[in-house]
Design an enzyme around this catalytic site. Sequence first.
Site, PDB file in Angstrom:
ATOM      1  N   HIS A 156     -28.538 -17.488  41.116  1.00 27.67           N
ATOM      2  CA  HIS A 156     -28.889 -18.800  41.199  1.00 27.67           C
ATOM      3  C   HIS A 156     -30.010 -19.317  40.318  1.00 27.67           C
ATOM      4  CE1 HIS A 156     -26.918 -18.364  45.187  1.00 27.67           C
ATOM      5  NE2 HIS A 156     -27.501 -17.185  45.201  1.00 27.67           N
ATOM      6  N   LYS A 283     -39.575 -30.624  16.670  1.00 23.37           N
ATOM      7  CA  LYS A 283     -38.399 -30.085  17.414  1.00 23.37           C
ATOM      8  C   LYS A 283     -37.718 -29.231  16.826  1.00 23.37           C
ATOM      9  CE  LYS A 283     -36.767 -31.408  20.884  1.00 23.37           C
ATOM     10  NZ  LYS A 283     -36.244 -31.616  22.364  1.00 23.37           N
ATOM     11  N   GLU A 290     -25.380 -25.753  21.840  1.00 19.02           N
ATOM     12  CA  GLU A 290     -24.807 -27.064  22.768  1.00 19.02           C
ATOM     13  C   GLU A 290     -23.416 -27.332  22.455  1.00 19.02           C
ATOM     14  OE1 GLU A 290     -28.701 -29.674  23.565  1.00 19.02           O
ATOM     15  OE2 GLU A 290     -28.587 -28.872  21.600  1.00 19.02           O
TER      16      GLU A 290
END
Length: 458
Positions: A156, A283, A290
């Site tokens: 979880h 960044k 992705e």
Amino acid sequence: MKKPWSGRFQKDTDELMEQFTESVSFDRRLYEQDIGASIAHAEMLARQELLSETELVEIREALRDIQGEIEKGLFEFHLGLEDIHMNIEAALIQRIGDAGRKLHTARSRNDQVACDVRLWVRDAIDEVRDAIRDCQGALVGKAGQYREAVMPGYTHLQHAQPVLLGHALLAFAEMLERDRQRLAECRRRTNVSPLGACALAGTGLPVDPQSTAADLGFEAVFSNSVDAVSDRDFLIEFVFALSMVATHLSRLAETWIIWSAQETDFVDLDESFCTGSSIMPQKKNPDALELIRGKCGRLYGDLMTVLTVFKGLPLAYNRDMQEDKEALFDATDTVGMALELTARLVRTTEFKTDNMALACEEGHMDATALADYLVARGIPFREAHEMVGHAVQAAAADGAKLEDMSLEQLRSFCEIIGKDVYGVLGVRNCVENYRSHGSSAPAELERQLAEWNERLTD
Ligand code: ARG
């Protein structure tokens, strides 16, 4: 452009109709299989005396020339000739005349295309299986490189029990192994020749489908001509197997994206697989991961395409079936690239084992080990579970770990607890104490690594 089938027609084909129905813009990728199958077919025709030796030689040589031209980019494809099959046949006839006109004896594009696609999928399966092996090699390499590292194991997405990093990495290798098996099984069903089924009913001419099957390396020959030209379930199965690979890669990617988040910070992704931001100068984004995750959507789309194309088709061949190819090619290309990229990503990633160790301090991941300790001393598991739950509550209230509690404190939850409990608490002890088969124990990691290294050198 004169069509090979134009005999019964008086009108030209509508231009839009031609554009809408052509497939040569994509099925040209089958040229090698088409030419290989045509040569096998011609050789069979010659053996059966449906072609002369001279005609066979002419056909074989002209087809090889055409193949050379296609490979050099010199071949001129015509949309008006619909597909790769008619383009090659028309070029053959243009070069050698009557011998070329004989090639399509006892053959239809229906068994021809089924044969080409089976040959193509067979090769694609071999390539994807190799790419999976390489990816597994990368995972096994990393697992071996970080034998000692302990990290939080999650359920979880919450800290659950500590695991060895290597054990977690090998979980992905196992998933990919089942994908390799699935592909091998799919290959068996793919490797059946449909050549000789002709349009759908077979032929009255004396053909020998067994011999073309053997020449093309097929393990078996069709037994029902209607089925042979109607069926593409091998292809659908292949696209499903690829979708499953994509699913596994997507799970790997998602896991690594989480590992690369600042909150987790378990991995340092190689810069060559990251991108920057057009506005935020600081960044470093995990775009490769992705997109490995994102490409999964294309695979499921491709799978839905091929499933849907076939769901309502009456026997036998229908032109709808042409719609299988772009999905097939897209699925194969996408997974091929994703596997290669994943292997590179895995090989270049550095793991921040100190951060993993630090994260292990959170979340009382040794609670289950404490419950097992009580069970080993005769306490029924449910009771042990409750006692440890209370202990965790108390530790959390103090902002402490179970191993920080004094023996006296621990004994207030269960008086059976002795000093040896400190050999059970703490994540390192948890890992050292695992002993069940396939567990995250160091010895089990060694066993897996040995098995994998043997498998990889096969
Ligand atoms: N381009 C067709 C396909 O991919 C080849 C078979 C055409 N057969 C036919 N009877 N029109 O399915």
